[in-house]
Scaffold this motif. Structure first.
Motif, PDB file in Angstrom:
ATOM      1  N   LEU A   1       0.848  -1.188   0.000  1.00  0.00           N
ATOM      2  CA  LEU A   1       0.000   0.000   0.000  1.00  0.00           C
ATOM      3  C   LEU A   1       0.881   1.235   0.000  1.00  0.00           C
ATOM      4  O   LEU A   1       1.893   1.289   0.699  1.00  0.00           O
ATOM      5  N   GLN A   2       0.480   2.219  -0.750  1.00  0.00           N
ATOM      6  CA  GLN A   2       1.205   3.477  -0.789  1.00  0.00           C
ATOM      7  C   GLN A   2       0.539   4.447   0.185  1.00  0.00           C
ATOM      8  O   GLN A   2      -0.614   4.830  -0.001  1.00  0.00           O
ATOM      9  N   LEU A   3       1.271   4.826   1.243  1.00  0.00           N
ATOM     10  CA  LEU A   3       0.778   5.817   2.196  1.00  0.00           C
ATOM     11  C   LEU A   3       1.275   7.188   1.749  1.00  0.00           C
ATOM     12  O   LEU A   3       2.480   7.406   1.621  1.00  0.00           O
ATOM     13  N   GLU A   4       0.339   8.092   1.501  1.00  0.00           N
ATOM     14  CA  GLU A   4       0.684   9.441   1.068  1.00  0.00           C
ATOM     15  C   GLU A   4       0.213  10.416   2.133  1.00  0.00           C
ATOM     16  O   GLU A   4      -0.754  10.158   2.843  1.00  0.00           O
ATOM     17  N   THR A   5       0.907  11.546   2.246  1.00  0.00           N
ATOM     18  CA  THR A   5       0.542  12.523   3.262  1.00  0.00           C
ATOM     19  C   THR A   5       0.474  13.928   2.684  1.00  0.00           C
ATOM     20  O   THR A   5       1.156  14.255   1.714  1.00  0.00           O
ATOM     21  N   ASN A   6      -0.357  14.716   3.316  1.00  0.00           N
ATOM     22  CA  ASN A   6      -0.442  16.150   3.066  1.00  0.00           C
ATOM     23  C   ASN A   6      -0.716  16.781   4.432  1.00  0.00           C
ATOM     24  O   ASN A   6      -1.841  17.147   4.746  1.00  0.00           O
ATOM     25  N   LEU A   7       0.335  16.833   5.251  1.00  0.00           N
ATOM     26  CA  LEU A   7       0.196  17.250   6.642  1.00  0.00           C
ATOM     27  C   LEU A   7       0.638  18.696   6.820  1.00  0.00           C
ATOM     28  O   LEU A   7       1.717  19.081   6.379  1.00  0.00           O
ATOM     29  N   ASP A   8      -0.183  19.470   7.486  1.00  0.00           N
ATOM     30  CA  ASP A   8       0.102  20.870   7.786  1.00  0.00           C
ATOM     31  C   ASP A   8       0.984  20.931   9.029  1.00  0.00           C
ATOM     32  O   ASP A   8       0.540  20.587  10.125  1.00  0.00           O
ATOM     33  N   ALA A   9       2.226  21.375   8.865  1.00  0.00           N
ATOM     34  CA  ALA A   9       3.176  21.425   9.982  1.00  0.00           C
ATOM     35  C   ALA A   9       2.824  22.519  10.986  1.00  0.00           C
ATOM     36  O   ALA A   9       3.239  22.456  12.136  1.00  0.00           O
ATOM     37  N   ASP A  10       2.064  23.524  10.571  1.00  0.00           N
ATOM     38  CA  ASP A  10       1.737  24.651  11.450  1.00  0.00           C
ATOM     39  C   ASP A  10       0.304  24.586  11.965  1.00  0.00           C
ATOM     40  O   ASP A  10      -0.342  25.607  12.172  1.00  0.00           O
ATOM     41  N   LEU A  11      -0.179  23.407  12.172  1.00  0.00           N
ATOM     42  CA  LEU A  11      -1.564  23.212  12.593  1.00  0.00           C
ATOM     43  C   LEU A  11      -1.782  23.698  14.021  1.00  0.00           C
ATOM     44  O   LEU A  11      -0.969  23.425  14.902  1.00  0.00           O
ATOM     45  N   PRO A  12      -2.886  24.429  14.281  1.00  0.00           N
ATOM     46  CA  PRO A  12      -3.180  24.791  15.669  1.00  0.00           C
ATOM     47  C   PRO A  12      -3.531  23.540  16.487  1.00  0.00           C
ATOM     48  O   PRO A  12      -3.982  22.539  15.939  1.00  0.00           O
ATOM     49  N   ALA A  13      -3.336  23.627  17.773  1.00  0.00           N
ATOM     50  CA  ALA A  13      -3.686  22.518  18.664  1.00  0.00           C
ATOM     51  C   ALA A  13      -5.202  22.407  18.774  1.00  0.00           C
ATOM     52  O   ALA A  13      -5.936  23.341  18.464  1.00  0.00           O
ATOM     53  N   VAL A  14      -5.644  21.221  19.204  1.00  0.00           N
ATOM     54  CA  VAL A  14      -7.063  21.006  19.492  1.00  0.00           C
ATOM     55  C   VAL A  14      -7.183  20.641  20.968  1.00  0.00           C
ATOM     56  O   VAL A  14      -6.277  20.031  21.536  1.00  0.00           O
ATOM     57  N   PRO A  15      -8.298  21.038  21.614  1.00  0.00           N
ATOM     58  CA  PRO A  15      -8.486  20.622  22.993  1.00  0.00           C
ATOM     59  C   PRO A  15      -8.852  19.140  23.010  1.00  0.00           C
ATOM     60  O   PRO A  15      -9.669  18.693  22.202  1.00  0.00           O
ATOM     61  N   GLY A  16      -8.223  18.380  23.868  1.00  0.00           N
ATOM     62  CA  GLY A  16      -8.587  16.976  23.957  1.00  0.00           C
ATOM     63  C   GLY A  16      -7.480  16.115  24.521  1.00  0.00           C
ATOM     64  O   GLY A  16      -6.302  16.476  24.480  1.00  0.00           O
ATOM     65  N   ASP A  17      -7.881  14.972  25.033  1.00  0.00           N
ATOM     66  CA  ASP A  17      -6.963  13.983  25.565  1.00  0.00           C
ATOM     67  C   ASP A  17      -6.246  13.302  24.403  1.00  0.00           C
ATOM     68  O   ASP A  17      -6.880  12.724  23.523  1.00  0.00           O
ATOM     69  N   GLU A  18      -4.924  13.378  24.394  1.00  0.00           N
ATOM     70  CA  GLU A  18      -4.153  12.851  23.262  1.00  0.00           C
ATOM     71  C   GLU A  18      -4.395  11.357  23.050  1.00  0.00           C
ATOM     72  O   GLU A  18      -4.488  10.898  21.915  1.00  0.00           O
ATOM     73  N   ALA A  19      -4.513  10.587  24.107  1.00  0.00           N
ATOM     74  CA  ALA A  19      -4.722   9.144  23.966  1.00  0.00           C
ATOM     75  C   ALA A  19      -6.050   8.850  23.264  1.00  0.00           C
ATOM     76  O   ALA A  19      -6.127   7.994  22.380  1.00  0.00           O
ATOM     77  N   GLN A  20      -7.112   9.571  23.638  1.00  0.00           N
ATOM     78  CA  GLN A  20      -8.414   9.358  23.005  1.00  0.00           C
ATOM     79  C   GLN A  20      -8.377   9.762  21.533  1.00  0.00           C
ATOM     80  O   GLN A  20      -8.899   9.050  20.663  1.00  0.00           O
TER      81      GLN A  20
END
Length: 193
Positions: free
Chosen positions: A64-83
């Motif tokens: 499978l070819q995994l491709e990305t388009n990830l924004d490096a400057d993304l603002p944080a979101v409120p939330g538990d990281e594990a969830q």
């Protein structure tokens, strides 16, 4: 000995399936017990990068070819990281699971207005419009829903994603991917204020 090996292989597959079901049930119970908004913050791009690194060997093994388009400057979101990691992981695993070998999976993150998006698209068979609303029901599986690897879906992954989205005042939507032809799943969470 050939029959014994076939039996051992089937037993191994069944043990893996049951282990995954137990893991998903435990995750669902933890998420449903969550009390709601938190002061914790996390970054979807950082989580996505970690998940993609973990998924790379499995993707390579299935061609499978995994491709990305990830924004490096993304603002944080409120939330538990594990969830939130569990939700993003379920979306990525589903895309990989239901995409045939030599297929493509695209993972994107981006900011939009006052929200942050995690988007997964694939070249899989997609889901009929009639089945899409029920995909968030616990234990619902599409008829003859067998993954590209031959495993039956447990019907909990998207229910978990929906529950996480609701805890943090977000949404999750399904549609056809215009670019890849399979399913596109969009998890939208509010940006931290």
């Amino acid at each position: 000995n050939l029959r014994q090996q076939e039996y051992t292989d089937k037993l191994g597959v069944e043990i893996d399936r049951i282990s995954k079901l137990v893991e998903e049930l435990l995750n669902l119970a933890r998420i449903e017990a969550a009390v709601g908004p938190t002061s914790a913050r996390c970054n979807l791009t950082t989580i996505a990068q970690g998940l993609l690194e973990q998924a790379q060997p499995s993707a390579a093994g299935r061609n499978l070819q995994l491709e990305t388009n990830l924004d490096a400057d993304l603002p944080a979101v409120p939330g538990d990281e594990a969830q939130i990691r569990i939700a993003l992981s379920n979306l990525l695993e589903n895309a990989m699971k239901f995409t045939k070998p030599a297929g493509r999976v695209l993972v994107s993150t981006r900011a939009e207005a006052d929200s942050v998006l995690f988007i997964v698209e694939d070249t899989g068979a997609g889901i009929s419009r009639a089945d899409q609303p029920r995909l968030f029901d616990k234990f619902f599986t599409v008829k003859a829903s067998v993954s590209a690897a031959g495993l039956r879906d447990q019907g909990l992954g998207l229910a978990i994603v929906r529950d996480v989205a609701e805890i943090y005042d977000g949404t999750v939507t399904l549609e056809e991917s215009e670019d890849l032809g399979g399913l596109l799943v969009r998890l939208r969470l509010p940006a931290a204020g």
